[in-house]
Design a protein around this motif. Structure first.
Motif, PDB file in Angstrom:
ATOM      1  N   GLN A 263       0.824  -1.206   0.000  1.00 20.65           N
ATOM      2  CA  GLN A 263       0.000   0.000   0.000  1.00 20.65           C
ATOM      3  C   GLN A 263       0.859   1.257   0.000  1.00 20.65           C
ATOM      4  OE1 GLN A 263      -2.573   1.060  -1.082  1.00 20.65           O
ATOM      5  NE2 GLN A 263      -4.198   1.049   0.443  1.00 20.65           N
ATOM      6  N   HIS A 264       2.025   1.198   0.634  1.00 22.74           N
ATOM      7  CA  HIS A 264       2.893   2.374   0.663  1.00 22.74           C
ATOM      8  C   HIS A 264       3.547   2.658  -0.690  1.00 22.74           C
ATOM      9  CE1 HIS A 264       2.271   3.691   4.612  1.00 22.74           C
ATOM     10  NE2 HIS A 264       3.112   2.916   5.262  1.00 22.74           N
ATOM     11  N   PHE A 265       3.369   1.762  -1.650  1.00 24.95           N
ATOM     12  CA  PHE A 265       3.815   2.090  -3.002  1.00 24.95           C
ATOM     13  C   PHE A 265       3.038   3.296  -3.540  1.00 24.95           C
ATOM     14  CE2 PHE A 265       5.128  -2.594  -3.986  1.00 24.95           C
ATOM     15  CZ  PHE A 265       6.149  -2.465  -3.063  1.00 24.95           C
ATOM     16  N   ASN A 266       1.870   3.566  -2.935  1.00 26.49           N
ATOM     17  CA  ASN A 266       1.059   4.719  -3.339  1.00 26.49           C
ATOM     18  C   ASN A 266       1.363   5.976  -2.533  1.00 26.49           C
ATOM     19  OD1 ASN A 266      -0.579   3.170  -5.204  1.00 26.49           O
ATOM     20  ND2 ASN A 266      -1.569   2.260  -3.420  1.00 26.49           N
ATOM     21  N   SER A 267       2.397   5.916  -1.701  1.00 24.14           N
ATOM     22  CA  SER A 267       2.672   7.027  -0.801  1.00 24.14           C
ATOM     23  C   SER A 267       3.046   8.299  -1.561  1.00 24.14           C
ATOM     24  CB  SER A 267       3.805   6.655   0.164  1.00 24.14           C
ATOM     25  OG  SER A 267       4.087   7.719   1.035  1.00 24.14           O
ATOM     26  N   LEU A 268       2.612   9.427  -1.013  1.00 24.22           N
ATOM     27  CA  LEU A 268       2.960  10.726  -1.566  1.00 24.22           C
ATOM     28  C   LEU A 268       4.220  11.288  -0.922  1.00 24.22           C
ATOM     29  CD1 LEU A 268      -0.626  12.281  -1.319  1.00 24.22           C
ATOM     30  CD2 LEU A 268       0.267  10.773  -3.079  1.00 24.22           C
ATOM     31  N   VAL A 269       4.657  10.685   0.184  1.00 22.20           N
ATOM     32  CA  VAL A 269       5.846  11.153   0.895  1.00 22.20           C
ATOM     33  C   VAL A 269       6.794   9.979   1.096  1.00 22.20           C
ATOM     34  CG1 VAL A 269       4.564  12.975   2.093  1.00 22.20           C
ATOM     35  CG2 VAL A 269       4.792  10.735   3.168  1.00 22.20           C
ATOM     36  N   ASP A 270       8.054  10.284   1.403  1.00 27.33           N
ATOM     37  CA  ASP A 270       9.039   9.250   1.677  1.00 27.33           C
ATOM     38  C   ASP A 270       8.678   8.517   2.973  1.00 27.33           C
ATOM     39  OD1 ASP A 270      10.350  10.124  -0.557  1.00 27.33           O
ATOM     40  OD2 ASP A 270      11.904  11.220   0.521  1.00 27.33           O
ATOM     41  N   TYR A 271       8.998   7.226   3.031  1.00 29.95           N
ATOM     42  CA  TYR A 271       8.627   6.435   4.200  1.00 29.95           C
ATOM     43  C   TYR A 271       9.746   5.483   4.600  1.00 29.95           C
ATOM     44  CZ  TYR A 271       7.455   3.042   0.523  1.00 29.95           C
ATOM     45  OH  TYR A 271       7.495   2.218  -0.575  1.00 29.95           O
ATOM     46  N   ASN A 272       9.763   5.141   5.879  1.00 31.88           N
ATOM     47  CA  ASN A 272      10.771   4.264   6.448  1.00 31.88           C
ATOM     48  C   ASN A 272      10.068   3.202   7.292  1.00 31.88           C
ATOM     49  OD1 ASN A 272      12.767   4.115   9.236  1.00 31.88           O
ATOM     50  ND2 ASN A 272      13.668   3.617   7.261  1.00 31.88           N
ATOM     51  N   TRP A 273      10.574   1.968   7.242  1.00 29.71           N
ATOM     52  CA  TRP A 273       9.932   0.860   7.934  1.00 29.71           C
ATOM     53  C   TRP A 273      10.645   0.495   9.226  1.00 29.71           C
ATOM     54  CZ3 TRP A 273       5.250  -0.858   6.980  1.00 29.71           C
ATOM     55  CH2 TRP A 273       4.714  -0.755   5.687  1.00 29.71           C
ATOM     56  N   HIS A 274       9.869   0.279  10.296  1.00 24.70           N
ATOM     57  CA  HIS A 274      10.315  -0.386  11.503  1.00 24.70           C
ATOM     58  C   HIS A 274       9.545  -1.702  11.605  1.00 24.70           C
ATOM     59  CE1 HIS A 274      11.620   3.585  13.687  1.00 24.70           C
ATOM     60  NE2 HIS A 274      12.248   3.390  12.553  1.00 24.70           N
ATOM     61  N   VAL A 275      10.030  -2.593  12.473  1.00 24.00           N
ATOM     62  CA  VAL A 275       9.326  -3.859  12.672  1.00 24.00           C
ATOM     63  C   VAL A 275       8.980  -4.013  14.157  1.00 24.00           C
ATOM     64  CG1 VAL A 275      11.459  -5.200  12.979  1.00 24.00           C
ATOM     65  CG2 VAL A 275       9.366  -6.346  12.225  1.00 24.00           C
ATOM     66  N   GLY A 276       7.792  -4.529  14.433  1.00 26.42           N
ATOM     67  CA  GLY A 276       7.352  -4.736  15.805  1.00 26.42           C
ATOM     68  C   GLY A 276       7.288  -6.222  16.149  1.00 26.42           C
ATOM     69  N   LEU A 277       7.892  -6.620  17.263  1.00 29.03           N
ATOM     70  CA  LEU A 277       7.926  -8.014  17.685  1.00 29.03           C
ATOM     71  C   LEU A 277       7.555  -8.120  19.157  1.00 29.03           C
ATOM     72  CD1 LEU A 277      11.378  -9.061  16.122  1.00 29.03           C
ATOM     73  CD2 LEU A 277       9.115  -9.463  15.131  1.00 29.03           C
TER      74      LEU A 277
END
Length: 373
Positions: A115-129
């Motif tokens: 879904q973030h392929f449609n983002s209008l702004v730059d994005y960064n991923w974190h992971v939750g465990l």
């Protein structure tokens, strides 16, 4: 063929510690020069056109860390509306935490994130465990995939003692990652239980020299309880007003706090600083410090040479003149920007959104272990 660049003239640049009058030169989405000069509009490789920013503050774009996961919004229009609401606040970058299920393989994880392929702004991923999933092999795999920040859900103080800290410390040192402590709000009804978890977490990360972000700033005002380099505190609505006043009084001191813009509340009824000083503190807390905490600085969170041209334009006449200053300022409800630029391209201007869907980039080379806040 010459490239197209731009020069923003006449604006007042707001930094985390002050303001200055200067022009900003932009080429290929990067800031290449900050100076008050009269250079030629055209070089051998780039032709520049001018943008008049007279009577405007120029702020670095803010870094959003939303409480609700945007990647789970499966319909395009609601997703775009959610991103636009961030842009309207002045956010030009997004940090999203992905919580994988046990059954997901790499392909399924990639699908969840599309879904973030449609983002209008730059994005960064974190992971939750969960704490039970925090095994050496698990951490190593996520680090190899480019996740430099791991959010760990802790539900009891005993879980902290059961973690293999020696293995975590080795991987943490090798990959230069950062750990975020997450305490589920539905887990506890007593403050004492939550404080005990934070206390045990502080002790463990201090002993093993692990850099971490904590959700409870109650220990901030006791210098013996935390290490100013290894411990960073994410502020919530209850603490931002007090923290901003402290940052103002200790103007040039380092202080390991950060707060996304939607969490910032400011009691400005007694006018404890000038409007421009308040703007500098806001930039420091919600742009520069957040970018450092998530490892995007200096690419994001500042207006300096080599940084992405993420710029928020704010009319001076609008700053604090259209708000009721007899109440606490809620910055998630104050639409700061007149215009917003991301990577040298307009994404919001003249009350219109101008971006092409999908122009936002996935930022993977983040270094959250690098900068003192």
């Amino acid at each position: 063929m010459s490239q197209q660049g731009m020069v923003i003239r006449g604006g007042t640049i707001v930094t985390s510690h002050g303001i200055k009058q200067a022009d900003i030169w932009i080429s290929q989405g990067k800031i290449i020069r900050i100076a008050k000069d009269t250079l030629l509009k055209t070089t051998k490789t780039t032709s520049f056109y001018e943008i008049d920013a007279t009577d405007m503050y120029l702020l670095p774009g803010f870094v959003a860390m939303p409480d609700q996961s945007l990647y789970k919004i499966r319909e395009l229009e609601p997703y775009i509306d959610a991103i636009r609401s961030l842009v309207r606040m002045g956010c030009t970058s997004l940090v999203e935490t992905f919580y994988p299920d046990r059954w997901m393989n790499r392909s399924q994880i990639n699908f969840q994130q599309t879904q973030h392929f449609n983002s209008l702004v730059d994005y960064n991923w974190h992971v939750g465990l969960d704490a039970s999933e925090l095994r050496g092999q698990e951490i190593c795999e996520w680090n190899r995939r480019g996740y430099s920040a791991i959010h760990i859900s802790i539900r009891s103080a005993e879980e902290i003692s059961s973690l293999n800290w020696e293995t975590i410390s080795g991987l943490h040192t090798s990959y230069k990652t950062i750990l975020h402590l997450h305490i589920p709000t539905e887990t506890f009804s007593k403050k004492e239980q939550r404080d005990l978890i934070v206390q045990r977490w502080l002790e463990a990360t201090s002993y093993w020299k692990l850099r971490t972000v904590l959700p409870d700033p109650a220990f901030l005002f006791d210098a013996k309880e935390y290490d100013p380099y290894y411990h960073i505190f994410r502020l919530n609505k209850e603490w931002t007003a007090r923290a901003m006043r402290h940052m103002y009084r200790q103007w040039f001191d380092t202080w390991p706090v950060a707060a996304p813009l939607h969490e910032v509340r400011c009691d400005y009824r007694r006018r404890w600083c000038t409007p421009e000083e308040l703007l500098c503190v806001l930039v420091r807390l919600s742009s520069t410090n957040v970018a450092k905490a998530v490892g995007l600085y200096p690419q994001k969170g500042c207006l300096t040479l080599g940084a992405d041209a993420d710029i928020v334009f704010l009319k001076k006449e609008n700053w604090l003149t259209k708000q009721d200053l007899s109440t606490i300022l809620n910055f998630s409800e104050i639409f700061l920007p007149t215009s917003v630029m991301s990577n040298g391209k307009w994404i919001y201007r003249n009350d219109e959104f101008l971006p092409t869907i999908g122009m936002g980039r996935c930022l993977r080379d983040s270094k959250p272990y690098t900068y003192v806040i």
